[in-house]
Design an enzyme around this catalytic site. Structure first.
Site, PDB file in Angstrom:
ATOM      1  CE  LYS A   2      65.797  96.708  13.713  1.00 28.73           C
ATOM      2  NZ  LYS A   2      64.882  96.661  12.529  1.00 28.73           N
ATOM      3  CD  GLU A  55      64.310  94.013  10.547  1.00 29.19           C
ATOM      4  OE1 GLU A  55      63.211  94.514  10.831  1.00 29.19           O
ATOM      5  OE2 GLU A  55      65.389  94.541  10.890  1.00 29.19           O
ATOM      6  CG  ASN A 103      68.705  97.242   9.722  1.00 27.24           C
ATOM      7  OD1 ASN A 103      69.006  98.390   9.351  1.00 27.24           O
ATOM      8  ND2 ASN A 103      67.458  96.800   9.797  1.00 27.24           N
ATOM      9  CD  GLU A 118      64.719  99.357   9.700  1.00 25.56           C
ATOM     10  OE1 GLU A 118      63.504  99.675   9.751  1.00 25.56           O
ATOM     11  OE2 GLU A 118      65.173  98.312  10.206  1.00 25.56           O
ATOM     12  CB  CYS A 137      63.287  99.908  12.979  1.00 27.62           C
ATOM     13  SG  CYS A 137      61.588  99.622  12.484  1.00 27.62           S
ATOM     14  CG  ASN A 163      61.783 100.528   6.391  1.00 31.18           C
ATOM     15  OD1 ASN A 163      61.806 100.222   5.211  1.00 31.18           O
ATOM     16  ND2 ASN A 163      62.559 101.479   6.870  1.00 31.18           N
TER      17      ASN A 163
HETATM   18  N1  ING Z   1      59.901  96.943  11.840  1.00 31.75           N
HETATM   19  C1  ING Z   1      58.899  96.820  12.832  1.00 31.75           C
HETATM   20  C2  ING Z   1      59.161  97.716  14.049  1.00 31.75           C
HETATM   21  O1  ING Z   1      59.680  97.309  15.060  1.00 31.75           O
HETATM   22  C3  ING Z   1      57.617  95.360  14.312  1.00 31.75           C
HETATM   23  C4  ING Z   1      58.666  95.402  13.240  1.00 31.75           C
HETATM   24  C5  ING Z   1      56.459  96.134  14.228  1.00 31.75           C
HETATM   25  C6  ING Z   1      57.852  94.597  15.403  1.00 31.75           C
HETATM   26  C7  ING Z   1      55.522  96.086  15.264  1.00 31.75           C
HETATM   27  C8  ING Z   1      56.921  94.529  16.450  1.00 31.75           C
HETATM   28  C9  ING Z   1      55.758  95.288  16.366  1.00 31.75           C
HETATM   29  O2  ING Z   1      58.748  98.869  13.938  1.00 31.75           O
HETATM   30  C10 ING Z   1      61.244  96.882  11.962  1.00 31.75           C
HETATM   31  N2  ING Z   1      61.943  97.073  10.818  1.00 31.75           N
HETATM   32  O3  ING Z   1      61.805  96.670  13.023  1.00 31.75           O
END
Ligand code: ING
Length: 308
Positions: A123, A142, A106, A46, A168, A193
């Site tokens: 996304k 985001e 995205n 991503e 993601c 990411n």
């Molecule tokens: N990053 C993370 C993901 O979904 C996240 C944000 C992490 C949300 C953990 C909830 C829990 O992997 C992105 N870029 O979406």
């Protein structure tokens, strides 16, 4: 046998000051290695061209837009398309898309083996928040910088099979996989990411984040009898750690390849797309087993409503 040799091209950190040209050079090196190892398709993370900029709170739209691509291919990415065509290798990578109408997404693209763009995904599930949140140990903006995707979850007949994409946070939502499963998807490619820490829960660190990464991707693959290729941008970007753990999962939900480092690392696996057939024709034969008359809440209601 319909073998698709897929390369998961995990990338290490991209610092805020790093140029797109330097990043593309790293991507080209991974593509050359993928060619040497016989890959038909290479999958990058991503937002593969820049640092994960949604961690930075920016008020000036011009500063924000500098992280976006107005055209694809463009001067910075043209070498990728040329090398991909020369290698006869398809590719998928994520980037921040600014459309001529001024919309911010995205985005991820899929090309054929002649580097022609045959698929685009924007996304849908945007995590994080829109305003600076002092209660978080770091920001995840985001929802501030991107609009939710407007293309749904399409799939494309390509590379001898049915290929889909997501990005993601999408991988954490079962709806993502099921909508593509209902279109017969045989391989889903995605980049991520993922911060190593939870900005709202100090005791949730990399081990739990890696566990949830595997859990989400393995479940999606198994429950829709599809391969899933999930590729990290990993390592510490300007002091902000992100997990690695890139993995390739087969239609049985088994992990067939997994990254060991948090740097640029290539995984290659020969995926026989025919291996998706057994699950689609037995336990997950949707036509025979699903009872949609009971699923209405999934699309008629957004949030959870518990009984009084
Ligand atoms: N990053 C993370 C993901 O979904 C996240 C944000 C992490 C949300 C953990 C909830 C829990 O992997 C992105 N870029 O979406």
């Amino acid at each position: 046998m319909r073998v698709l040799n897929v390369a998961a091209a995990q990338m290490g950190p991209i610092q805020k000051a790093e140029t797109r040209q330097k990043v593309v050079a790293r991507m080209l090196a991974l593509m050359d290695e993928a060619k040497a190892r016989g890959a038909d398709l290479i999958v990058y993370p991503e937002l593969a061209l820049t640092t994960f900029f949604p961690r930075w709170h920016m008020k000036d739209q011009a500063e924000v837009d500098a992280w976006f691509e107005r055209d694809m291919p463009n001067a910075a990415t043209q070498p990728l398309f040329e090398r991909s065509a020369r290698h006869g290798m398809a590719m998928s990578f994520g980037y921040a898309e600014l459309t001529p109408e001024g919309h911010h997404f995205n985005t991820a693209i899929l090309t054929d083996k002649r580097a022609r763009i045959i698929g685009k995904y924007r996304k849908v599930h945007l995590p994080g928040h829109t305003e600076f949140d002092p209660g978080r140990s770091f920001q995840h903006l985001e929802k501030r910088y991107f609009e939710p995707g407007d293309l749904g979850f399409p799939v494309w007949r390509a590379l001898g099979g049915v290929i889909g994409m997501c990005i993601c946070n999408d991988r954490r939502w079962p709806e993502t996989y099921r909508v593509m499963g209902l279109q017969g998807v045989e391989m889903i490619v995605l980049g991520y990411n993922t911060p190593s820490m939870n900005s709202q829960k100090a005791d949730e660190g990399a081990p739990k984040r890696l566990f949830h990464n595997r859990l989400s991707v393995q479940a999606g693959a198994y429950q829709n009898s599809t391969f899933v290729v999930a590729v990290a941008k990993a390592g510490s970007e300007d002091g902000h750690p992100m997990i690695g753990g890139s993995l390739i999962v087969d239609p049985d939900g088994e992990i067939v390849a997994e990254a060991k480092t948090e740097g640029d690392e290539l995984l290659v696996h020969a995926c026989d797309l025919d291996d998706t057939a057994f699950g689609k024709n037995t336990i997950f034969d949707f036509a025979r087993h699903r009872r949609i008359e009971h699923y209405g809440l999934i699309t008629s209601q957004t949030g959870a409503v518990a009984p009084e």
